[in-house]
Design a protein around this motif. Structure first.
Motif: not given
Length: 270
Positions: A114-128
């Motif tokens: 979950y922690l990895l999902f949260y951080i990576v999801g936030g970074a990917l949405s930023t790049y999107a």
């Protein structure tokens, strides 16, 4: 336009990662120059606020163009930005959604996942957002993209969970509705085209594309990774099987959709 205050969806263990993320966001905000700036900061305070946002925020043109802008490697602002907020309303709104919906996603994913999902999801949405706005030079900050990914995962995993919310235009009348309705309405309200259709003015300061991309990312990820990975003993699968066979709800998988007149907010009120 809707304010969730509770979901009747018990968890099997304490959501320590969700609580830790909330604490981390609050601490970072309190340590920054914005928390106690007041409604009308002077020029010096405003300059420090801008320097703080530009240093730790994600600037789309720099993320894609390779300019470091004081960050070092340009990838890091995509991670630091998800712990920076531009004001109290921004922070409290994000943390409310994380508190209501994050614990069940953490419970289903597992803490490290979950922690990895949260951080990576936030970074990917930023790049999107950066890919959609490659020339933007204003800093993008906030946990909204990461939380949107959590909301997307929740919408897939628990579409029928009962969510109690407040509707401001009904004098904050509490209503209990399925999660798919709450999160579906939240999602379409992130679309500027829909906002224009219903006559709601969108704000140029809100990164709606980061919200939309984060939600879609979380929903698709949960469907492909969590949905396919459920074994025959998974509580959600057991519950669905019991319901389809009309044999009731397994004792280890509480029916979060049932209403208890003696406890309108659910047995596991948080």
């Amino acid at each position: 336009m809707v304010i969730p205050i509770h979901d009747k969806n018990p968890v099997s263990r304490a959501p320590v990662v969700t609580y830790g993320l909330i604490i981390a966001n609050v601490v970072v905000f309190l340590l920054g120059p914005i928390a106690f700036a007041g409604p009308d900061p002077d020029a010096g305070r405003k300059a420090r606020e801008n320097a703080y946002l530009y240093h730790y925020g994600a600037i789309p043109s720099q993320l894609l163009g390779g300019a470091h802008g004081g960050h070092g490697a340009p990838v890091w602002p995509a991670f630091t930005a998800i712990f920076v907020h531009a004001g109290w309303i921004h922070l409290l709104g994000n943390m409310l959604f994380l508190y209501i919906f994050g614990n069940n996603v953490e419970d289903q994913f597992g803490r490290v996942h979950y922690l990895l999902f949260y951080i990576v999801g936030g970074a990917l949405s930023t790049y999107a957002f950066a890919w959609a706005n490659p020339t933007a030079n204003a800093p993008l900050v906030g946990a909204s993209g990461a939380i949107a990914a959590v909301l997307g995962a929740y919408a897939f995993l628990f579409p029928q969970a009962r969510v109690t919310l407040l509707l401001p235009f009904l004098w904050f009348l509490p209503l209990r509705v399925p999660a798919w309705l709450v999160l579906g309405f939240w999602f379409v309200m992130q679309l500027p085209e829909f906002q224009q259709t219903i006559g709601v003015s969108s704000s140029s300061d809100v990164a709606y594309y980061a919200h939309v991309s984060g939600f879609v990312l979380g929903l698709v990820y949960a469907a492909l990774v969590i949905g396919r990975g459920r074994g025959p003993d998974d509580p959600l699968r057991l519950r669905q099987k019991a319901e389809s066979e009309g044999s009731g709800t397994p004792p280890l998988a509480p029916d979060y959709r049932s209403a208890d007149p003696d406890d309108p907010y659910g047995q596991y009120h948080r």
